[in-house]
Design an enzyme around this catalytic site. Structure first.
Site, PDB file in Angstrom:
ATOM      1  N   TYR A  23      23.621 -12.245 -17.253  1.00 51.84           N
ATOM      2  CA  TYR A  23      22.590 -11.232 -17.474  1.00 51.84           C
ATOM      3  C   TYR A  23      21.495 -11.394 -18.308  1.00 51.84           C
ATOM      4  CZ  TYR A  23      25.923  -9.326 -14.251  1.00 51.84           C
ATOM      5  OH  TYR A  23      26.995  -9.166 -13.223  1.00 51.84           O
ATOM      6  N   GLY A 142      35.048  -4.864 -10.542  1.00 46.99           N
ATOM      7  CA  GLY A 142      34.046  -5.473  -9.921  1.00 46.99           C
ATOM      8  C   GLY A 142      33.750  -7.002 -10.199  1.00 46.99           C
ATOM      9  N   HIS A 147      33.539 -13.952 -13.852  1.00 47.62           N
ATOM     10  CA  HIS A 147      32.202 -14.597 -14.729  1.00 47.62           C
ATOM     11  C   HIS A 147      32.789 -15.534 -15.932  1.00 47.62           C
ATOM     12  CE1 HIS A 147      28.902 -12.250 -13.133  1.00 47.62           C
ATOM     13  NE2 HIS A 147      29.497 -11.236 -13.503  1.00 47.62           N
ATOM     14  N   ARG A 180      37.513 -11.243  -6.562  1.00 46.28           N
ATOM     15  CA  ARG A 180      37.218 -11.655  -5.002  1.00 46.28           C
ATOM     16  C   ARG A 180      38.262 -12.562  -4.247  1.00 46.28           C
ATOM     17  NH1 ARG A 180      32.227 -10.081  -2.802  1.00 46.28           N
ATOM     18  NH2 ARG A 180      30.546  -9.461  -4.221  1.00 46.28           N
ATOM     19  N   TYR A 198      30.502  -0.514  -3.867  1.00 47.97           N
ATOM     20  CA  TYR A 198      28.880   0.185  -3.858  1.00 47.97           C
ATOM     21  C   TYR A 198      28.638   0.485  -2.579  1.00 47.97           C
ATOM     22  CZ  TYR A 198      29.432  -3.522  -7.968  1.00 47.97           C
ATOM     23  OH  TYR A 198      29.578  -4.226  -8.812  1.00 47.97           O
TER      24      TYR A 198
END
Length: 293
Positions: A23, A142, A147, A180, A198
Site C-alpha cells: 500500500y 482479512g 501479503h 483465502r 465487507y
C-alpha cells in the site's frame, strides 16, 4: 526463487525490501476505505463471530497486527475492548490516526494505541512502547498474512512471524488468523465466493492470476477494479493490484501448530461456520488458543 523475480507483483512505488508494503504508493490505501466501508458496515456474521469468541474467552486486551485503516480496531474499541493497533504500512496507518483524531472526544478512543510495527520484529517493536506487554488476543484477519511472500523458498520468514504472534499472547490467549481459499484458487484460477468481511456498496471485479514456478504455486495476484462512483458524481474507477502467497489449508494448519509448539488448541472455520457447512468457502479462519502453562 522469489516470485517477484519472474512476475511484476507490486504497483509502482511499492518498496522491495523487508515485509512488503503493498500500500506504499497510497493507491490501494485511498480506495480501500471505500471498498471496506466503515465499522457499521462490517458483515454481521463477522462481527458476531469475532466479538462472540473474544467475550466467551474473557478477552479484554487485543493486538490488531494488520490494522490497515483501523476498521476492525474501531469496531473493537466501540465494543469496549482495549485495543493496540499496528501495521507496517504508514500509508494505511494515517487513515487510522485520522479516524482516532475525529473521535477524540470519545473517552474510549483516548486509550486506542496506534503504532507502526513489523511482523518480523513484532515483540521487540511492541516492547518499545509497551514493555513486557502480552495480550488476551491477537488478530490478523482479512487475508492480511498472505501479503508476506516466501522470499527463501522454505517459508522460514513466515514461520518466524507466526512464532512472534504466539509470543505476543498471554498463556491461554487467542490468535485469530485467516487466509483465502487458495486451494480452490490454485485449482480453478478464480476467487471463490463473495467477501465475508465487507458490505461494499460499489461494484467490484477481481481478476485472479496464479503464478506457478517449477511446479509450485508461488503467487496469487488479485487485480481489483472498483467502480467507486456515487450517485450523480463523475465516474470513478479505481484499479490496483495486490499479491499474496497461496497458503494451502493443510500446510498453513501444520505451520500454525508448529509455531505454537504443538501445544495450542486449534479450531478452523469456513466463512465463520463449521468446515462441514461450507463446501467451497471464500476464507478459512484459524483460531489458536495458546497453552496455559
Amino acid at each position: 526463487m522469489a516470485a517477484d523475480k519472474v512476475f511484476h507483483s507490486r504497483s509502482e512505488g511499492i518498496p522491495s525490501e523487508g515485509v512488503k508494503d503493498q500500500y506504499a504508493d497510497g493507491k490501494a490505501a485511498r480506495v480501500w476505505k471505500k471498498f471496506i466501508g466503515d465499522s457499521n458496515q462490517r458483515t454481521q456474521n463477522y462481527k458476531n463471530f469475532l466479538i462472540g469468541l473474544l467475550r466467551s474467552h474473557g478477552c479484554q486486551s487485543v493486538l490488531d497486527i494488520a490494522c490497515g485503516t483501523g476498521i476492525d480496531s474501531m469496531m473493537l474499541v466501540d465494543e469496549g475492548f482495549k485495543v493496540v493497533s499496528v501495521d507496517a504500512s504508514d500509508k494505511m496507518l494515517k487513515h487510522a490516526l485520522k479516524a482516532r483524531w475525529e473521535r477524540r472526544k470519545d473517552p474510549k478512543y483516548d486509550e486506542w494505541i496506534i503504532e507502526e510495527a513489523n511482523w518480523e520484529t513484532l515483540p521487540t517493536d511492541v516492547a518499545a512502547f509497551l514493555p513486557g506487554k502480552q495480550f488476551d488476543a491477537v488478530i490478523c484477519l482479512g487475508n492480511s498474512f498472505a501479503h508476506m511472500l516466501d522470499e527463501d523458498g522454505q517459508q522460514l520468514g513466515q514461520m518466524r512471524c507466526l512464532k512472534n504472534f504466539a509470543q505476543c499472547l498471554k498463556p491461554g490467549g487467542l490468535l485469530f488468523i485467516d487466509h483465502r481459499n487458495y486451494d480452490a484458487m490454485i485449482n480453478s484460477g478464480a476467487t471463490p465466493g463473495h467477501s465475508i468481511y465487507y458490505n461494499c456498496k460499489y461494484p467490484v471485479d477481481i481478476k485472479t492470476s496464479v503464478l506457478v514456478v517449477r511446479g509450485r504455486p508461488e503467487l496469487v495476484t488479485l487485480d481489483y477494479c472498483i467502480n467507486a462512483s456515487d450517485r450523480g458524481s463523475v465516474n470513478e474507477t479505481s484499479e490496483f493490484r495486490l499479491c499474496y502467497f497461496p497458503h494451502t489449508l493443510a500446510k498453513f494448519t501444520s505451520m500454525l501448530d508448529e509455531a505454537f509448539d504443538g501445544a495450542a488448541k486449534h479450531e478452523i472455520y469456513a466463512d465463520f461456520k463449521k468446515l462441514s457447512e461450507v463446501p467451497v468457502p471464500g476464507f478459512y479462519i484459524h483460531v489458536m488458543q495458546k497453552g496455559k502453562k
